[in-house]
Enzyme design. Structure first.
Site, PDB file in Angstrom:
ATOM      1  CB  CYS A  80      -4.749  -5.149  -4.741  1.00 33.67           C
ATOM      2  SG  CYS A  80      -5.207  -3.608  -5.576  1.00 33.67           S
ATOM      3  N   GLY A  81      -7.903  -6.311  -5.887  1.00 35.85           N
ATOM      4  CA  GLY A  81      -8.636  -6.734  -7.072  1.00 35.85           C
ATOM      5  C   GLY A  81      -8.295  -5.934  -8.312  1.00 35.85           C
ATOM      6  CG  ASN A  82      -9.364  -1.842  -8.813  1.00 40.21           C
ATOM      7  OD1 ASN A  82     -10.273  -2.324  -9.481  1.00 40.21           O
ATOM      8  ND2 ASN A  82      -9.572  -0.911  -7.900  1.00 40.21           N
ATOM      9  CD  GLU A 134      -7.251   0.104  -1.353  1.00 41.85           C
ATOM     10  OE1 GLU A 134      -6.646  -0.928  -1.702  1.00 41.85           O
ATOM     11  OE2 GLU A 134      -7.634   0.979  -2.158  1.00 41.85           O
ATOM     12  CG  ASN A 179      -2.168  -0.835   0.999  1.00 39.14           C
ATOM     13  OD1 ASN A 179      -2.565  -1.109  -0.137  1.00 39.14           O
ATOM     14  ND2 ASN A 179      -2.791  -1.247   2.091  1.00 39.14           N
ATOM     15  CG  ASN A 181      -8.425  -7.190   1.015  1.00 36.41           C
ATOM     16  OD1 ASN A 181      -9.564  -7.522   0.738  1.00 36.41           O
ATOM     17  ND2 ASN A 181      -7.810  -6.240   0.352  1.00 36.41           N
ATOM     18  N   GLY A 186     -13.095  -4.257  -2.488  1.00 33.51           N
ATOM     19  CA  GLY A 186     -14.218  -3.581  -1.847  1.00 33.51           C
ATOM     20  C   GLY A 186     -15.512  -3.802  -2.609  1.00 33.51           C
ATOM     21  CB  CYS A 195     -11.594  -0.562  -3.348  1.00 29.51           C
ATOM     22  SG  CYS A 195     -10.975  -1.883  -2.276  1.00 29.51           S
ATOM     23  N   GLY A 196     -11.250  -2.949  -5.986  1.00 29.94           N
ATOM     24  CA  GLY A 196     -11.821  -4.175  -6.530  1.00 29.94           C
ATOM     25  C   GLY A 196     -12.291  -5.134  -5.460  1.00 29.94           C
ATOM     26  CG  HIS A 198     -13.277  -5.382   2.209  1.00 29.94           C
ATOM     27  ND1 HIS A 198     -13.165  -4.158   1.588  1.00 29.94           N
ATOM     28  CD2 HIS A 198     -12.322  -6.171   1.672  1.00 29.94           C
ATOM     29  CE1 HIS A 198     -12.191  -4.208   0.700  1.00 29.94           C
ATOM     30  NE2 HIS A 198     -11.657  -5.419   0.723  1.00 29.94           N
TER      31      HIS A 198
END
Length: 269
Positions: free
Chosen positions: A73-75, A199, A64, A148, A211, A208-209, A150
């Site tokens: 991290c999806g994106n 984030e 990060n 991760n 997210g 946020c993918g 959420h």
């Protein structure tokens, strides 16, 4: 020594991508944070290291903007999927995922959602679908681990929430021993939600993918929507498909911005 990088983004969530599969590159919290700094470094939300993997096409490490290394991290997974091409298995700290490049982006099998309080994780046992906790006007959230952690609050108007103020308070609350990503979501239709995300280790983000995956899955579990779900983020939309007990499929764009190099000596470990 000069290190090559590529700058990429997914819906404005931007990354420095370093391919270290053939020539190792040392990375630390201090170096990652310095490179991520937008005024004195290259600038990014996350720094992505691509390294060899014994069981997948590549190992993706994610740092990060504050230099902390995180699980998923999806994106970034879409960006890496686009970069690698085809269908590729990607090892992460949050588990092995599969990214399939598409025209202008990728679809990513993010694996299963985990709902146990100790899987999120939370500091103590509670119902993660209807949590009896709150912070000022935000209460009764739901929580999930999608690689991760959420926590998501369903509210009438996501834009009206002062997430820049409440986000860091919730992120660092002792209820979340590994900190947490904070989402506020509004239902716009039977397959459609709006989402804003604070984030963990980054702050307010355009997209946020993980997210989006978390908000869609939790909205389906609460029977607020049915899948597939369009999730509108400040940077644009993602499509999330999920059936209870199955994997989460995230589809959306990714793009290349530019390539460059930096000198390792300019960013000490």
């Amino acid at each position: 020594m000069s290190v090559a990088f590529q700058k990429m983004h997914g819906l404005g969530n931007d990354f420095i991508v370093i391919d270290a599969r053939e020539a190792p590159v040392a990375m630390s919290t201090a170096r990652a944070a310095a490179l991520a700094e937008r005024r004195t470094g290259i600038g990014c939300d996350q720094l992505i290291m691509l390294e060899p993997s014994a069981g997948a096409a590549v190992r993706m490490r994610i740092f990060n903007a504050d230099g902390s290394e995180v699980e998923a991290c999806g994106n970034a997974a879409r960006a890496v999927g686009l970069l690698l091409g085809g269908a590729q298995r990607i090892e992460t700290l949050g588990g092995t995922i599969t990214a399939t490049a598409t025209a202008g982006g990728a679809s990513v099998d993010m694996g299963p959602a985990r709902f146990g309080w100790d899987e999120v994780p939370l500091a103590y046992a509670m119902d993660t679908l209807s949590m009896p906790v709150g912070w000022e006007e935000l209460d009764n959230p739901a929580a999930v681990n999608v690689g991760n952690p959420h926590v998501v609050f369903f509210v009438p108007d996501a834009d009206a929430v002062m997430l820049s103020r409440l986000g860091p308070v919730i992120e660092t609350d002792p209820l979340f021993p590994e900190k947490v990503n904070v989402g506020v979501a509004s239902v716009l239709g039977p397959h459609h939600i709006k989402l804003r995300v604070w984030e963990r280790g980054v702050g307010l983000t355009r997209a946020c993918g993980t997210g989006a995956c978390a908000a869609a899955v939790l909205a389906i579990r609460r029977k607020l929507v049915t899948g597939p779900v369009r999730v509108d983020l400040p940077g644009g939309p993602l499509e999330i498909a999920w059936e209870p007990g199955g994997s989460i499929l995230m589809t959306g764009p990714a793009a290349f911005s530019f390539a460059g190099t930096f000198e390792e000596d300019d960013y000490p470990l």
